[in-house]
Design an enzyme around this catalytic site. Structure first.
Site, PDB file in Angstrom:
ATOM      1  N   ARG A 192       0.971  -1.242   0.077  1.00  0.00           N
ATOM      2  CA  ARG A 192      -0.131   0.238   0.083  1.00  0.00           C
ATOM      3  C   ARG A 192       1.013   1.551   0.438  1.00  0.00           C
ATOM      4  NH1 ARG A 192      -3.610   2.579   4.526  1.00  0.00           N
ATOM      5  NH2 ARG A 192      -4.657   4.031   3.772  1.00  0.00           N
ATOM      6  N   HIS A 228       0.790   4.340  -2.327  1.00  0.00           N
ATOM      7  CA  HIS A 228       0.462   5.994  -2.886  1.00  0.00           C
ATOM      8  C   HIS A 228       1.559   6.783  -2.370  1.00  0.00           C
ATOM      9  CE1 HIS A 228      -2.685   5.737   1.342  1.00  0.00           C
ATOM     10  NE2 HIS A 228      -2.899   4.396  -0.158  1.00  0.00           N
ATOM     11  N   ASN A 247      -2.737   9.801   4.769  1.00  0.00           N
ATOM     12  CA  ASN A 247      -1.608   8.303   4.612  1.00  0.00           C
ATOM     13  C   ASN A 247      -1.516   8.136   6.210  1.00  0.00           C
ATOM     14  OD1 ASN A 247      -0.781   8.175   2.226  1.00  0.00           O
ATOM     15  ND2 ASN A 247       1.121   9.770   2.377  1.00  0.00           N
ATOM     16  N   HIS A 252      -5.703  -6.468  -2.784  1.00  0.00           N
ATOM     17  CA  HIS A 252      -6.927  -6.404  -1.411  1.00  0.00           C
ATOM     18  C   HIS A 252      -7.265  -7.859  -1.096  1.00  0.00           C
ATOM     19  CE1 HIS A 252      -8.690  -1.499  -1.999  1.00  0.00           C
ATOM     20  NE2 HIS A 252      -7.199  -1.858  -1.667  1.00  0.00           N
TER      21      HIS A 252
HETATM   22  C1  HEM Z   1      -8.879   1.279  -6.169  1.00  0.00           C
HETATM   23  C2  HEM Z   1      -8.720   1.577  -5.015  1.00  0.00           C
HETATM   24  C3  HEM Z   1      -8.542   1.984  -3.566  1.00  0.00           C
HETATM   25  C4  HEM Z   1      -8.651   2.777  -2.858  1.00  0.00           C
HETATM   26  C5  HEM Z   1     -10.649   3.184  -2.720  1.00  0.00           C
HETATM   27  C6  HEM Z   1      -8.172   1.412  -1.861  1.00  0.00           C
HETATM   28  C7  HEM Z   1      -8.730   2.386  -0.172  1.00  0.00           C
HETATM   29  C8  HEM Z   1      -8.202   1.417   0.944  1.00  0.00           C
HETATM   30  C9  HEM Z   1      -8.572   1.483   2.169  1.00  0.00           C
HETATM   31  C10 HEM Z   1      -9.213   2.606   2.077  1.00  0.00           C
HETATM   32  C11 HEM Z   1      -7.586   0.430   2.520  1.00  0.00           C
HETATM   33  C12 HEM Z   1      -8.072   0.614   4.020  1.00  0.00           C
HETATM   34  C13 HEM Z   1      -6.857   1.389   5.227  1.00  0.00           C
HETATM   35  C14 HEM Z   1      -7.099   1.539   6.476  1.00  0.00           C
HETATM   36  O1  HEM Z   1      -8.194   1.659   7.218  1.00  0.00           O
HETATM   37  O2  HEM Z   1      -6.537   1.215   7.522  1.00  0.00           O
HETATM   38  C15 HEM Z   1      -6.805  -0.308   2.270  1.00  0.00           C
HETATM   39  C16 HEM Z   1      -5.627  -0.909   2.486  1.00  0.00           C
HETATM   40  C17 HEM Z   1      -4.712  -1.556   1.641  1.00  0.00           C
HETATM   41  N1  HEM Z   1      -4.793  -0.990   0.311  1.00  0.00           N
HETATM   42 FE1  HEM Z   1      -6.470  -0.602  -0.823  1.00  0.00          FE
HETATM   43  N2  HEM Z   1      -6.939   1.045  -2.383  1.00  0.00           N
HETATM   44  C18 HEM Z   1      -7.684   0.970  -2.964  1.00  0.00           C
HETATM   45  C19 HEM Z   1      -6.520   0.592  -4.949  1.00  0.00           C
HETATM   46  C20 HEM Z   1      -5.578  -0.154  -3.933  1.00  0.00           C
HETATM   47  C21 HEM Z   1      -3.873  -0.294  -5.050  1.00  0.00           C
HETATM   48  C22 HEM Z   1      -3.953  -0.008  -6.238  1.00  0.00           C
HETATM   49  C23 HEM Z   1      -3.164  -1.035  -3.821  1.00  0.00           C
HETATM   50  C24 HEM Z   1      -1.836  -1.644  -4.213  1.00  0.00           C
HETATM   51  C25 HEM Z   1      -1.756  -2.452  -6.047  1.00  0.00           C
HETATM   52  C26 HEM Z   1      -3.665  -1.014  -2.883  1.00  0.00           C
HETATM   53  C27 HEM Z   1      -3.300  -1.799  -1.702  1.00  0.00           C
HETATM   54  C28 HEM Z   1      -3.588  -2.745  -0.374  1.00  0.00           C
HETATM   55  C29 HEM Z   1      -3.508  -2.772   0.220  1.00  0.00           C
HETATM   56  C30 HEM Z   1      -2.710  -3.937   0.635  1.00  0.00           C
HETATM   57  C31 HEM Z   1      -4.397  -2.399   1.897  1.00  0.00           C
HETATM   58  C32 HEM Z   1      -3.953  -3.386   3.083  1.00  0.00           C
HETATM   59  C33 HEM Z   1      -2.924  -2.400   4.066  1.00  0.00           C
HETATM   60  C34 HEM Z   1      -2.612  -2.610   5.490  1.00  0.00           C
HETATM   61  O3  HEM Z   1      -3.513  -4.274   5.677  1.00  0.00           O
HETATM   62  O4  HEM Z   1      -1.747  -2.903   6.450  1.00  0.00           O
HETATM   63  N3  HEM Z   1      -4.916  -0.452  -2.211  1.00  0.00           N
HETATM   64  N4  HEM Z   1      -7.236   0.428   0.942  1.00  0.00           N
END
Ligand code: HEM
Length: 357
Positions: free
Chosen positions: A90, A94, A124, A224
């Site tokens: 993530r 970002h 962030n 995800h």
């Molecule tokens: C398509 C639109 C996307 C949205 C709206 C989105 C939104 C989010 C949100 C809200 C979280 C949770 C944050 C939290 O509460 O801690 C999250 C976590 C995450 N996102 Fe996305 N994301 C998107 C695309 C992506 C992309 C493109 C990637 C990587 C290629 C990605 C990788 C991740 C990962 C791996 C997590 C888990 C992080 C953790 O467990 O520490 N996301 N994302």
């Protein structure tokens, strides 16, 4: 169906008692050949693309063992704290979406300055500290072996790839040669990142503005398949969806119940997190897409990919075919990893990823 809900502390306990299987190799040489062919077609077709200028062997003379150095750190981090994996993937996303893949997200705000750095932007704040730690440790090792040569931006790209693979995902080649940026401004973050309640139209526009297609949006959202989200990112789906005073109708009732138990409408514990992939939360596989078909998506944006007729066919295809997901995801990461990269004499090679030279 088992539904997993955790607080960060219970998750930490789980990590210590659970064996996570890590395949040594998930991909055939044919896959790499295909990947290279498609990437070169992609960059040849786009005269503005910078993919051509990054290269696989960028450090072959200046730091030939770079990938081993980084992977020794990522493997250890993953063993000690598996949350490093999703967190670093993530972090890379970002970084690339704001000012390009130039490690601008790693810069700390300058003491006394009125301008905050990206890292301190609201969107962030919940990036896990384990991600920053992983890059810091990898950079320290690399600096001790090849001082002043390798950018933080390349180390982040390599670490993200390693963690994808450590969690069971594809091992794809990473092109290198990114330089580190000198600019990091918090106010640039919000307009360049998606929100958990963005519409599919908004996501498509945002991704297109970064040179990423509809297919890339669907494939990259597959990240995800691992990781967690805090309740505040999806609580609006659970009680009063779009002012209806009812939950989102596109949540499976059992998942809805489990999420409501952990995430009250008001005043819940801010540390509670739920896994994105409720069926195989720790495995980098294609279950994320199958879950969307079964109304088991966590964020409105995840579920939206199945509901929107433009993205649904690809969700269905990737849900049926893990190899196709891995290939599409690898290509997406390659494209994402080349967004607005700084090359040649642009930017700098930082010694410490937190501060400019
Ligand atoms: C398509 C639109 C996307 C949205 C709206 C989105 C939104 C989010 C949100 C809200 C979280 C949770 C944050 C939290 O509460 O801690 C999250 C976590 C995450 N996102 Fe996305 N994301 C998107 C695309 C992506 C992309 C493109 C990637 C990587 C290629 C990605 C990788 C991740 C990962 C791996 C997590 C888990 C992080 C953790 O467990 O520490 N996301 N994302």
């Amino acid at each position: 169906m088992r539904i997993y809900i955790y607080t960060h502390s219970s998750f930490a306990k789980f990590q210590k008692t659970t064996k996570m299987s890590v395949p040594s190799s998930s991909f055939s040489p044919f896959f790499f050949l295909l990947l290279f062919l498609q990437c070169s077609e992609l960059s040849n077709g786009n005269p503005n693309s910078t993919v051509n200028q990054l290269s696989i062997d960028f450090y072959s003379k200046s730091c030939p063992q770079l990938e081993q150095f980084v992977s020794s750190v990522t493997a250890q981090q993953f063993r000690q704290s598996p949350v490093s994996g999703p967190a670093t993937i993530r972090l890379f996303f970002h970084d690339c979406f704001v000012e390009g893949c130039d490690a601008s997200i790693l810069l700390s705000s300058k003491p006394g300055s009125t301008v905050e750095a990206e890292k301190d932007a609201y969107d962030n704040k919940n990036l896990a500290v384990e991600a920053y730690d992983s890059v810091k440790k990898a950079k320290e090792l690399v600096e001790s072996k090849c001082p002043g040569v390798v950018s933080c931006a390349d180390i982040l790209a390599l670490a993200a790839r390693d963690f994808v693979h450590l969690a069971g995902g594809p091992y794809y080649p990473v092109k290198k040669g990114r330089r580190d940026g000198r600019v990091s401004i918090a106010s640039g973050v919000k307009p360049n990142l998606p929100r958990a309640n963005s519409t599919i139209d908004e996501l498509l526009k945002l991704f297109a503005s970064k040179g990423l297609s509809q297919a890339d949006l669907v494939a990259l959202s597959g990240a995800h398949t691992i990781g967690f989200s805090h309740c505040d990112q999806f609580v609006s789906r659970l009680y009063d969806f779009h002012g209806t005073k009812k939950p989102d109708p596109y949540i499976d009732p059992r998942l809805l119940k489990a999420l409501q138990m952990s995430c009250p409408h008001f005043g819940g514990n801010v540390d509670v997190v739920a896994p994105f992939d409720v069926t195989t939360p720790f495995a980098f596989d294609h279950m994320y897409y199958g879950n969307l078909e079964a109304k088991l998506g966590l964020l409105a944006t995840d579920q939206g990919l199945f509901l929107d007729p433009r993205t649904r066919p690809l969700v269905q295809a990737l849900g049926k075919d893990k190899a196709q997901f891995f290939q599409a995801f690898s290509l997406g990461m390659e494209k994402m990893g080349s967004i607005e990269v700084k090359l040649g004499n642009q930017g700098e090679i930082r010694r410490d990823c937190n501060k400019t030279l």
